[in-house]
Design a protein around this motif. Structure first.
Motif, short mmCIF file in Angstrom:
data_model
loop_
_atom_site.label_atom_id
_atom_site.label_comp_id
_atom_site.label_asym_id
_atom_site.label_seq_id
_atom_site.Cartn_x
_atom_site.Cartn_y
_atom_site.Cartn_z
N ARG A 1 0.82 -1.11 -0.01
CA ARG A 1 0.00 -0.05 0.11
C ARG A 1 0.76 1.21 -0.11
NH1 ARG A 1 -5.31 0.14 1.03
NH2 ARG A 1 -6.37 2.13 1.50
N ALA A 2 0.64 2.03 -0.85
CA ALA A 2 1.51 3.27 -1.06
C ALA A 2 0.69 4.50 -1.71
CB ALA A 2 2.70 3.12 -1.96
N LYS A 3 0.93 5.84 -1.38
CA LYS A 3 0.47 6.76 -1.76
C LYS A 3 1.70 7.45 -2.41
CE LYS A 3 -3.21 6.87 1.45
NZ LYS A 3 -3.89 7.70 2.62
N LEU A 4 1.24 8.06 -3.64
CA LEU A 4 2.07 9.03 -4.23
C LEU A 4 1.53 10.34 -4.39
CD1 LEU A 4 2.54 6.88 -7.70
CD2 LEU A 4 3.94 6.82 -5.50
N GLY A 5 2.50 11.18 -4.22
CA GLY A 5 2.04 12.71 -3.86
C GLY A 5 1.80 13.66 -5.29
N TYR A 6 0.78 14.28 -5.50
CA TYR A 6 0.56 15.08 -6.74
C TYR A 6 -0.44 16.35 -5.95
CZ TYR A 6 1.43 11.36 -9.82
OH TYR A 6 2.16 10.45 -10.40
N LYS A 7 -0.27 17.48 -6.71
CA LYS A 7 -0.96 18.67 -6.27
C LYS A 7 -2.32 18.48 -6.50
CE LYS A 7 2.96 22.10 -6.49
NZ LYS A 7 3.45 23.37 -7.09
N ASP A 8 -2.62 18.04 -7.71
CA ASP A 8 -4.04 18.04 -7.97
C ASP A 8 -4.69 16.90 -7.91
OD1 ASP A 8 -2.65 16.87 -10.18
OD2 ASP A 8 -3.41 17.85 -11.63
N LYS A 9 -4.13 15.71 -7.45
CA LYS A 9 -4.82 14.49 -7.42
C LYS A 9 -4.30 13.56 -6.49
CE LYS A 9 -2.55 13.61 -11.83
NZ LYS A 9 -2.81 13.86 -12.87
N LEU A 10 -5.07 12.49 -5.90
CA LEU A 10 -4.49 11.59 -5.06
C LEU A 10 -4.38 10.24 -5.97
CD1 LEU A 10 -7.31 12.18 -2.39
CD2 LEU A 10 -4.81 13.00 -2.51
N VAL A 11 -2.91 9.51 -5.69
CA VAL A 11 -2.62 8.30 -6.12
C VAL A 11 -2.43 7.37 -5.09
CG1 VAL A 11 -1.31 7.12 -8.07
CG2 VAL A 11 -2.09 9.50 -8.43
N GLU A 12 -3.14 6.29 -5.18
CA GLU A 12 -2.71 5.08 -4.26
C GLU A 12 -2.56 3.74 -4.95
OE1 GLU A 12 -4.62 3.34 -0.13
OE2 GLU A 12 -5.38 5.17 -0.90
N ILE A 13 -1.46 3.11 -4.55
CA ILE A 13 -1.33 1.68 -5.03
C ILE A 13 -1.82 0.80 -3.60
CG2 ILE A 13 0.25 -0.10 -5.93
CD1 ILE A 13 2.12 2.42 -6.42
N ALA A 14 -3.01 0.03 -3.96
CA ALA A 14 -3.40 -0.70 -3.02
C ALA A 14 -3.52 -2.15 -3.46
CB ALA A 14 -4.75 -0.29 -2.58
N GLY A 15 -2.71 -2.85 -2.97
CA GLY A 15 -2.49 -4.30 -3.29
C GLY A 15 -2.18 -4.53 -4.66
N SER A 16 -3.05 -4.97 -5.33
CA SER A 16 -3.00 -5.19 -6.76
C SER A 16 -3.82 -4.25 -7.65
CB SER A 16 -3.33 -6.61 -7.40
OG SER A 16 -4.78 -7.03 -6.93
N GLU A 17 -4.01 -3.01 -7.04
CA GLU A 17 -4.95 -2.03 -7.92
C GLU A 17 -4.49 -0.76 -7.73
OE1 GLU A 17 -9.44 -2.22 -8.40
OE2 GLU A 17 -9.08 -1.82 -6.44
#
Length: 82
Positions: A2-18
């Motif tokens: 589980r990981a989150k990537l930082g962007y100013k205008d959006k939220l991006v998350e890797i959750a398992g295989s999605e």
């Protein structure tokens, strides 16, 4: 994983295989499809997910999780290149 990537205008998350992208709306895609798009340039992905595919794969490469992901696909006889 589980990981989150930082962007100013959006939220991006890797959750398992999605991969989840919130850019005003929530978009989801299987991690396998994101990797396939990065490697081959073709996959059925929402445009918001396509935009972050390079960053997702770079993150996986940096953490070593891409190697684990690919090895698990090979071990179980699945193919990343259909």
């Amino acid at each position: 994983m589980r990981a989150k990537l930082g962007y100013k205008d959006k939220l991006v998350e890797i959750a398992g295989s999605e991969v989840l992208v919130f850019d005003g709306k929530l978009y989801t895609a299987p991690l396998e499809e994101v990797v396939r798009y990065y490697l081959h340039g073709s996959a059925v992905l929402p445009p918001a997910v396509r935009e972050v595919s390079n960053d997702v794969v770079r993150f996986l490469l940096r953490t070593g999780d891409l190697e684990t992901f690919v090895q698990s696909r090979i071990q179980y006889g699945e193919s990343l290149s259909d």
